[in-house]
Design an enzyme around this catalytic site. Structure first.
Site, mmCIF file in Angstrom:
data_model
loop_
_atom_site.group_PDB
_atom_site.id
_atom_site.type_symbol
_atom_site.label_atom_id
_atom_site.label_comp_id
_atom_site.label_asym_id
_atom_site.label_seq_id
_atom_site.Cartn_x
_atom_site.Cartn_y
_atom_site.Cartn_z
ATOM 1 N N GLU A 119 12.534 67.625 20.390
ATOM 2 C CA GLU A 119 11.473 67.165 19.486
ATOM 3 C C GLU A 119 10.154 66.927 20.210
ATOM 4 O O GLU A 119 9.905 65.858 20.746
ATOM 5 C CB GLU A 119 11.883 65.865 18.762
ATOM 6 C CG GLU A 119 10.800 65.384 17.799
ATOM 7 C CD GLU A 119 11.151 64.097 17.034
ATOM 8 O OE1 GLU A 119 12.180 63.471 17.337
ATOM 9 O OE2 GLU A 119 10.371 63.737 16.147
ATOM 10 N N LYS A 169 12.798 70.399 16.674
ATOM 11 C CA LYS A 169 12.242 69.472 15.668
ATOM 12 C C LYS A 169 10.750 69.313 15.919
ATOM 13 O O LYS A 169 10.313 68.445 16.670
ATOM 14 C CB LYS A 169 12.962 68.122 15.767
ATOM 15 C CG LYS A 169 12.396 67.035 14.857
ATOM 16 C CD LYS A 169 13.373 65.891 14.655
ATOM 17 C CE LYS A 169 12.740 64.743 13.914
ATOM 18 N NZ LYS A 169 13.694 63.754 13.427
ATOM 19 N N GLY A 187 6.568 62.664 10.069
ATOM 20 C CA GLY A 187 5.392 62.274 10.854
ATOM 21 C C GLY A 187 4.343 61.414 10.176
ATOM 22 O O GLY A 187 3.201 61.414 10.621
HETATM 23 P P1 13P Z 1 9.616 60.729 10.637
HETATM 24 O O1 13P Z 1 10.176 61.759 9.699
HETATM 25 O O2 13P Z 1 9.406 59.378 9.984
HETATM 26 O O3 13P Z 1 8.431 61.227 11.398
HETATM 27 O O4 13P Z 1 10.751 60.438 11.696
HETATM 28 C C1 13P Z 1 11.422 61.501 12.245
HETATM 29 C C2 13P Z 1 11.815 61.198 13.620
HETATM 30 O O5 13P Z 1 12.967 61.247 13.949
HETATM 31 C C3 13P Z 1 10.760 60.858 14.582
HETATM 32 O O6 13P Z 1 11.281 60.871 15.867
#
Ligand code: 13P
Length: 338
Positions: free
Chosen positions: A174, A216, A259
């Site tokens: 991610e 991600k 996000g």
């Molecule tokens: P959000 O979808 O709230 O951005 O969170 C996803 C996530 O795992 C961030 O690390």
């Protein structure tokens, strides 16, 4: 199951990932917004209510947990990983230790957590985890992200991913380019491309099998303070183009973070992306706020009204399940919410 099979199951058409891995500090912020005390029993109650909802079976392929949660026993009987598996979803675990100040670069971070990771991975595997998550964070401004931040975060992500595959789990990689700021969508495109490019360089150096990861990323969006708003069609076009040019086709699944976008925008944009997805990637959601915001509000109103909390969660999961197939519509959004 092979790593490739696990990755495909996490991102199967019509399904996505629930990111319920808020650290104790992050869930404190979420609970503060609904006036709920940040106690272990409240964290367990909220999460077990979601993990026991009917949406799990149809729309959720995997759930990302926090260290505390994967070790908890529900008040319903099974442990948290058992409850998730019972509904046919795969339990996963956030293994990074957070974004820490990056020495030598004011105001940027590098994600830490590699020390002792091999041993922790063994423990999580034994608890039932079959995939993991590590999040790197990049800010956009006139000077950021620096190449120091892009390189150090990519290096850590790749070392993490290699260790996770060695432990027979699927790493979610991610790299999150934050949407905070007044930059335009072009700038987000260019930074996201640079970040992805460096991540895949490092993943190759560290011999990570790309068929056994899930990426991600952020969507390509204008900054939250940008005056020029973009339509979902523009966002989808730019995001798809950026992914096709910068993500090797061996990667089986791409699951976006929300996000800080609203729940509806998260669904709408994912839907548009899937409507024009002409790649081999399975493209879906891995949302925290985008899946849980309405359910959290219901939890704030009455922590014991499981039916209402689950109704809100089921609705968002169903909408995003549709978006993962490019089948979401405004009408279905209203019909199913009613
Ligand atoms: P959000 O979808 O709230 O951005 O969170 C996803 C996530 O795992 C961030 O690390």
């Amino acid at each position: 199951m092979t790593l490739n099979e696990i990755a495909k199951k996490m991102c199967a058409k019509g399904k996505g990932i629930l990111a319920a891995d808020e650290s104790t500090g992050t869930i404190a912020k979420r609970f503060k917004s609904i006036n709920v005390e940040n106690l272990e029993k409240n964290r367990l109650k909220f999460r077990q209510t979601l993990f026991n909802s009917s949406a799990m079976k149809n729309y959720i392929g995997g759930v990302i947990l926090f260290d505390e949660t994967i070790k908890q026993k529900t008040t319903l009987g099974p442990t948290i990983p058992e409850l998730i598996s019972k509904h046919g979803a795969i339990p996963g675990i956030k293994v990074d230790k957070g974004a820490k100040p990056l020495a030598g670069s004011n105001d940027e971070t590098v994600t830490e957590g590699l020390d002792g990771l091999r041993e922790r991975l063994q423990e999580y595997y034994d608890l039932g985890a079959r995939f993991t998550k590590w999040r790197a964070v990049y800010k956009i401004s006139n000077n950021f992200p620096s190449s120091q931040s892009i390189k150090s975060n990519a290096h850590a992500l790749a070392r993490y991913a290699a260790l996770v595959q060695e432990a027979k789990m699927v790493p979610i990689v991610e790299p999150e380019v934050l949407m905070n700021g007044s930059h335009n969508i072009e700038k987000c495109y260019q930074i996201t491309a640079d970040v992805l490019d460096e991540c895949f360089n490092e993943l190759e150096i560290h011999k990570v099998d790309l068929k056994g990861i899930v990426l991600k990323p952020n969507m390509v969006l204008p900054g939250s303070e940008c005056k020029d708003k973009s339509t979902p069609e523009e966002i989808a076009k730019k995001t798809m183009d950026c992914l096709k040019k910068n993500v090797p086709s061996d990667v089986p699944g791409i699951a976006f973070l929300s996000g800080g976008q609203s729940e509806i925008n998260s669904s709408k944009n994912l839907n548009e992306i899937n409507k024009i997805n002409d790649s081999k990637f399975l493209i879906t959601f891995s949302y925290g706020r985008g899946l849980q915001a309405s359910a959290l509000k219901e939890f704030g109103k009455n922590q014991d009204n499981d039916a209402k909390i689950q109704k809100a969660f089921n609705h968002r999961a169903k909408m995003n399940g549709l978006s993962s197939k490019g089948e979401w519509t405004e009408d279905l959004e209203k019909e199913s919410a009613a």
